[in-house]
Design an enzyme around this catalytic site. Structure first.
Site: not given
Ligand SMILES: NC(=O)c1ccc[n+]([C@@H]2O[C@H](COP(=O)([O-])OP(=O)(O)OC[C@H]3O[C@@H](n4cnc5c(N)ncnc54)[C@H](O)[C@@H]3O)[C@@H](O)[C@H]2O)c1
Ligand SMILES: [Zn+2]
Ligand SMILES: NC(=O)c1ccc[n+]([C@@H]2O[C@H](COP(=O)([O-])OP(=O)(O)OC[C@H]3O[C@@H](n4cnc5c(N)ncnc54)[C@H](O)[C@@H]3O)[C@@H](O)[C@H]2O)c1
Ligand SMILES: [Zn+2]
Lengths: 365, 365
Positions: B124, B145, B187, B229, B239, B243, B247, B250, B254, B267
């Site tokens: 939990r 989030k 972003e 942020k 949100e 917040r 978006n 987005h 999306h 993305h």
């Molecule tokens: N929680 C939130 O507020 C929030 C906000 C925006 C996005 N997201 C989420 O984030 C995700 C996308 O994030 P992302 O773009 O970081 O994706 P990701 O974590 O998949 O990373 C992108 C790619 O880069 C590789 N990678 C990561 N770090 C690396 C490094 N230092 N060297 C080499 N390769 C590396 C990963 O293995 C992957 O192939 C989505 O799932 C999205 O929903 C969440």
């Molecule tokens: Zn985003």
């Protein structure tokens, strides 16, 4: 007559309503507590409960102007899984539940824990309402602990997510099998033993009425059981200290459940044995023998077990306990009654004494 | 030089540290922030990140007196699932993680969201630390989030669970593929566009340095992106209103991701198109045309897409948008730039206009 209680948690406070036939007015209760009619509701229940009580709930919600869909899981602990949760979330999406929607748990602790965790995690948290239909659920529906099981551990994936209200319609209990009635009463007695000597005496004096589901006795008992739970939770929502006293009898109880074959012991049965064990430990530590005599006498009156079935292996029980709790240097944390209606959290109980008690629980009768 | 920021959330406040080579001192940061050595840690990462950066983290934690085990998921969005979560919880149990343990997310947004939800739900809720290794993760690692995906919807099962700290070691970014670098910068630019005109201009002027991973530029950009942020989240953790401005771009973004084949649009690429769309809508509503010119110019400088690929079907995009958001009576909620560095939440945008813009985004170049 409808009894009402409040779980006092600041902005997350909520009422518990207890009464016969409450569900006929479910829509009015929902309206009173601001449950939106603009967003669809999901009612989660299980196969046994659906057979007896789902139609009334769905009909009265529809008559009251609510859009509700239902989702029925298989009865039993196995439904408290991530796989079932994923399936329910699919149903939420298909029904168009949004951030203003509410999840309704209609059932016992299994449905409450599962549907509560759906509500806690769907869109990062939407509202939920508990409609307990077992006696045990007077415990599980209050306090906001929700969870599903992992193949390796019970209740290990979950959240603290308080409901908007608890609607306890005691007429749903009339269809509950006798064994579940007694097992649920075990937690009611626990609430007396940890907090309220007078209520404990009342339970003992009214054992037959309670087992027989006498409406007045049932409502009074559930009201007082919920009141203890609410008081404890209000003081320590996230189990930093005090809330641990709700685990009286549960250290041995959980170990027995883990060791027992599926369905051999119900939770309420495992903890009645555990509470007798805790009383034995207490006496072993120098507290008055009356604690043990009274504890045993009550559970016997309710037809609840006070001894570990002989074929259980002491070493297996001890191993399960060590898996559950941390022993450090041969000492463990234990909830110990110090009088009827009073317990302490003792952090220095000898594991050797616990083993001695487990052995004794297997031998004596 | 280590830059430091605070996410201001009362008792849940936490620091963000940004600097080159921070991870060499990971144990000292953990100690400083009260991460217990008595309980085991779990480090969650993915295959790509593990190859380059896991050993350092594990070695330094061990040298600092921490007991840590690691769990490596397959790289990619598919790992953000309940099935993988269940498996990680199994690893937590086997490693003996308890209520005082900490989950460490070493990776991009996928690892952060997944490991964060493990931390939110294991027992939990236990503590967690974000170690972002992508540029995009300057967004995802701040704000609490966390979530996994459902086969029918992204990020639909999750929680708000703030980390204990964010440790941003910019030297990990040197191994990031160029396409992920640019997508992450999308972003960062968004954070300028919604909140800070000066920072937006700085981003544009420093596009080449940022794309080239110039250490000073990167740290300054990430610091400012995180600062926006953090400021927004501090004012509206869950949100309820403000917040939502995060978006920007987005809604269309999306929808494009939903319609695109797997991996066609990242993305960050989908939202750069979406932000251009939002700027078009803004101008259509009577705001200065400069908003559109500047927005387009910036994304072009970063080599990020500003148009919807021609083979995308307008109707499919509109359907995806309606699934995601609620249109009521032909109107929808939309984040609209009113100047560079300023946006409004407009609850009355005509769906017809949105369709017009989607069409225009497909035609023009
Ligand atoms: N929680 C939130 O507020 C929030 C906000 C925006 C996005 N997201 C989420 O984030 C995700 C996308 O994030 P992302 O773009 O970081 O994706 P990701 O974590 O998949 O990373 C992108 C790619 O880069 C590789 N990678 C990561 N770090 C690396 C490094 N230092 N060297 C080499 N390769 C590396 C990963 O293995 C992957 O192939 C989505 O799932 C999205 O929903 C969440
Ligand atoms: Zn985003
Ligand atoms: N969240 C908490 O704080 C908390 C506290 C205690 C127990 N629990 C959980 O509660 C669960 C046990 O609760 P339970 O004993 O209510 O189990 P349960 O929900 O499985 O109900 C017991 C049985 O009674 C049936 N049933 C329920 N209501 C009925 C009715 N009105 N008529 C006929 N049949 C009915 C069910 O289908 C089931 O077969 C466990 O999963 C336990 O972990 C949670
Ligand atoms: Zn119990």
């Amino acid at each position: 007559m409808v009894r009402e209680l409040t779980v006092d948690l600041g902005t997350r406070s909520y009422p518990i309503y207890i009464g016969e036939g409450l569900l006929a007015d479910i829509a009015a209760y929902f309206e009173k507590h601001g449950i939106s009619k603009a967003s669809p509701l999901l009612v989660v229940t299980d196969g046994h409960v659906a057979k007896h009580h789902l139609k009334l709930v769905m009909d009265r919600l529809a008559e009251g102007g609510y859009t509700a869909v239902s989702y029925t899981v298989a009865a039993g602990e196995k439904s408290k899984s991530l796989a079932v949760l994923e399936d329910i979330v699919g149903a939420c999406l298909q029904a168009g539940l949004d951030r203003k929607s509410t999840v309704v748990a209609l059932g016992g602790g299994v449905v409450g824990d599962l549907a509560g965790f759906v509500a806690a995690s769907y869109m990062r948290g939407i509202r939920f309402v508990q409609i307990p239909t077992t006696i045990l659920a007077h415990d599980s529906s209050v306090g906001g602990k929700v969870a599903v099981n992992h193949p390796l551990a019970k209740n290990i994936i979950g959240a603290f997510h308080q409901p908007e209200m608890v609607l306890y319609d005691t007429s749903t209990l009339l269809t509950l099998p006798d064994r579940d009635v007694r097992a649920g009463l075990s937690e009611m007695i626990k609430h007396g033993l940890i907090w309220d000597a007078e209520f404990t005496a009342w339970c003992e004096a009214n054992a037959e009425k309670l087992i027989g589901l006498d409406p007045e006795a049932l409502q009074y008992g559930l009201y007082n059981g919920c009141a203890v739970k609410a008081a404890v939770v209000s003081q320590d929502e996230r189990e930093n200290d005090l809330r641990a006293i709700l685990n009286l009898g549960h250290t041995i109880g959980h170990a027995l459940e883990a060791v027992a074959g599926y369905n051999e012991l119900q939770h309420g049965e495992a903890i009645s044995i555990g509470m007798v064990g805790a009383a034995m430990l207490s006496v072993r530590m120098g507290n008055p023998v009356e604690i043990l005599t009274v504890t045993e006498r009550i559970f016997k009156k309710f037809g609840l077990p006070t001894r570990i079935p002989a074929h259980f292996d002491t070493e297996a029980i001890m191993r399960a306990m060590m898996h559950d709790k941390k022993f450090s240097e041969g000492r463990m944390v234990y909830i110990i009654p110090t009088a009827i209606g009073k317990v302490e959290i003792n952090k220095n109980v000898s594991a050797e004494w616990v083993r001695e008690i487990v052995d004794r629980l297997k031998r004596e009768d």
